[in-house]
Design an enzyme around this catalytic site. Structure first.
Site, short mmCIF file in Angstrom:
data_model
loop_
_atom_site.label_atom_id
_atom_site.label_comp_id
_atom_site.label_asym_id
_atom_site.label_seq_id
_atom_site.Cartn_x
_atom_site.Cartn_y
_atom_site.Cartn_z
N CYS A 1 33.10 -21.97 27.92
CA CYS A 1 32.46 -21.66 29.20
C CYS A 1 31.11 -21.02 28.99
CB CYS A 1 33.28 -20.64 29.98
SG CYS A 1 34.87 -21.23 30.46
N ARG B 1 34.22 -29.51 40.46
CA ARG B 1 34.90 -28.28 40.04
C ARG B 1 33.94 -27.11 40.18
NH1 ARG B 1 36.42 -25.02 35.44
NH2 ARG B 1 38.63 -24.63 35.68
P1 XMP Z 1 40.09 -21.83 26.55
O1 XMP Z 1 39.49 -20.49 26.22
O2 XMP Z 1 41.55 -21.84 26.42
O3 XMP Z 1 39.74 -22.03 28.10
O4 XMP Z 1 39.43 -22.93 25.78
C1 XMP Z 1 40.18 -23.14 28.85
C2 XMP Z 1 39.81 -22.96 30.30
O5 XMP Z 1 38.39 -22.87 30.48
C3 XMP Z 1 38.04 -23.31 31.79
N1 XMP Z 1 36.96 -24.29 31.65
C4 XMP Z 1 35.67 -24.02 31.85
N2 XMP Z 1 35.05 -22.91 32.31
N3 XMP Z 1 32.97 -23.98 32.07
C5 XMP Z 1 33.70 -22.90 32.43
O6 XMP Z 1 33.11 -21.89 32.86
C6 XMP Z 1 33.53 -25.14 31.62
O7 XMP Z 1 32.83 -26.10 31.29
C7 XMP Z 1 34.94 -25.16 31.51
N4 XMP Z 1 35.81 -26.12 31.14
C8 XMP Z 1 37.06 -25.55 31.24
C9 XMP Z 1 39.27 -23.91 32.41
O8 XMP Z 1 39.78 -22.98 33.33
C10 XMP Z 1 40.18 -24.11 31.21
O9 XMP Z 1 41.56 -24.10 31.56
#
Ligand code: XMP
Length: 498
Positions: A314, A410
């Site tokens: 993120c 999203r």
């Molecule tokens: P982890 O830390 O487990 O997080 O890799 C997975 C979660 O991150 C969110 N997610 C995003 N959040 N930009 C964001 O701010 C993104 O591009 C993005 N893609 C995923 C999502 O909630 C996921 O379950």
């Protein structure tokens, strides 16, 4: 005095509350009688869905498609299918999960033989399909017999042109469509057979039950199953995607996840409310990160998902300046949700099993992980090698690549081909890790050990008994391997997670 100013409205804003995340805290050890292996980690993930393992895989296009969702459900967790695919593909993926462990293999997937085929032909066909027996059907699809490797072998030795009709067993044991696993197994033991064709009242073939299938189901005794014994599956739907929600519901998805980076938005909440009212599946609303947001959704949501910018890929916090450190966010939302019996899912930022334990201790009922699973065999994409190490691709759903494949809403962005995206995520590679089952085993084992340190035998007890201490930066350093050179990475600790 000249430099004494009464606080104005702006300087007042900087009298800020503290918000904490995983590395800021540790669970305080407590007196215990709980052996980790005996700790029960079953949980409620949404109003009507319980899981034996409190873990979900993220709805991301480099993490959860049908294959990973099947593996998650078999191990007791829940895979949440991403939505960078057509609505029809979502339906097909749900069906793939639902069928994976079905007792009865449906007609279209049953390999059958015809009476006039030669035995050598059938032998080759069964080898290609990796099956060791096949029902024999006539042109009206009525069952005439069954043929297996043991029937064929003597004929192959005598003459390859012998027909199936001569070689098959024609006193075939069949069963009706409503047979259950116990009766099917009894029938197989009684008649010393390994497969039973399922037929309708007119003896038309409608499916097949195999001993191998029944035994495979038994291997996964922790599996997440619906009332019909099929694997459970979650599906991400966009905040305004009523069509995907309806299609997923029609395909018998168990839980729909409103997939929005900022669900504390009145249009999103209104739409989520409508979707929840229109479907049979449970609807989890997210993501949120504050108690006020939780208050707006707990009256209708079947679960609340927490996470504003903690994810490993993120960039929301650096791009927008907004976010909530995850442990504080989870605890605030849980304060509200617990009053309404609404389960809480902590989504993002979990690198180690200890982080998952902390998230649950802070009020979550389950945790969702992306990067942790993206490197497994079952995740989409192939293994790549860089500098002698193996990796798989992992990208944020708000990264340019993922948004170009369809997920911009999203982030509440209009899809406009002429404009450049403002991404809130990056594209990356994550170390290749092998099977999902072993990764999940490490994660759950760590949570159970955390429960042991706190003296909790169930997750509700864990949440009740857990106390946190604050960790200084010196304490943080002390908590990781230090002053040594790691020569072998442990299965649950890699410096690459840092
Ligand atoms: P982890 O830390 O487990 O997080 O890799 C997975 C979660 O991150 C969110 N997610 C995003 N959040 N930009 C964001 O701010 C993104 O591009 C993005 N893609 C995923 C999502 O909630 C996921 O379950």
């Amino acid at each position: 005095m000249a430099n004494e100013h009464p606080d104005g409205q702006f300087s007042q804003k900087l009298r800020v509350p503290e918000a904490l995340t995983f590395d800021d805290v540790l669970l305080r050890p407590r007196e215990s009688r709980v052996e980790p292996d005996d700790a029960d980690v079953s949980t409620q993930v949404s109003t009507n869905v319980t899981l034996n393992v409190p873990v979900l895989s993220a709805a991301m296009d480099t993490v959860t498609e049908a294959e990973l969702a099947v593996a998650m459900a078999r191990e007791g967790g829940l895979g949440v299918l991403h939505r960078n695919m057509d609505v029809s593909e979502t339906g097909a993926a749900i069906e793939q999960v639902k069928r994976a462990d079905e007792l009865v293999i449906r007609r279209e997937n049953v390999v059958t033989a015809t009476p006039d085929q030669t035995v050598s032909d059938v032998d080759a066909m069964m080898e290609r399909a990796s099956v060791s027996g096949a029902p024999v059907v006539d042109e009206d699809d009525k069952v005439l017999g069954i043929i297996s490797g043991t029937d064929i072998r003597p004929y192959l030795e005598v003459g390859e042109s012998d027909t199936v009709r001569e070689a098959m067993t024609d006193e075939v044991i069949t069963a009706p469509e409503d047979i259950d696993a116990r009766d099917a197994l009894e029938l197989m033991y009684e008649h010393k057979i390994e497969r039973v064709p399922i037929v309708d009242d007119d003896n038309h073939l409608v499916g097949l039950v195999t001993m191998q299938g029944i035994l495979a189901r038994r291997e996964h005794e922790n599996a997440a199953r619906d009332d019909d014994g099929r694997l459970r599956v979650g599906v991400a739907v966009g905040p305004f995607e009523a069509d995907r929600a309806t299609a997923a519901d029609d395909a018998d998805a168990d839980v729909l996840f409103i997939d929005c980076a900022h669900a504390h938005n009145q249009n999103v909440i209104e739409s989520a409310r409508e979707i929840q009212a229109a479907v049979d599946a449970d609807v989890v609303v997210g993501n949120v990160g504050t108690r006020e947001a939780a208050q707006e959704v707990v009256d209708f949501a079947d679960g609340v998902k927490v996470g504003i910018g903690p994810g490993s890929i993120c960039t929301t916090r650096v791009v927008t300046g907004a976010g909530m450190p995850q442990i504080t966010a989870v605890s605030e939302v849980a304060d509200v949700a617990v009053e309404h019996d609404v389960p809480v899912i902590a989504d993002g930022g979990i690198r180690y099993s200890g982080d998952a334990a902390k998230a649950i201790a802070a009020g979550a009922d389950a945790v969702m992980l992306g990067s942790y699973f993206a490197g497994t065999d079952e995740a989409p994409g192939r293994v790549i090698t860089m500098n002698g190490k193996r990796y798989k691709q992992y990208r944020g759903m708000g990264s340019v690549g993922a948004m170009q494949s369809g997920g911009g809403d999203r982030y509440l962005k209009e899809e406009d081909e002429d404009e450049e995206f403002v991404p809130e995520g990056v594209e990356a590679a994550t170390p290749y890790k092998g099977s999902l089952a072993s990764e999940l085993h490490q994660l759950v084992g760590g949570i159970q050990s955390g429960m042991g340190y706190v003296g909790a035998s169930t997750l509700p007890e864990f949440k009740e008994r857990a106390e946190f201490v604050r960790v200084s930066s010196a304490g943080q350093t002390e908590g990781h391997p230090h002053d040594v050179m790691i020569t072998d990475e442990a299965p649950n600790y890699s410096p690459q997670n840092e």
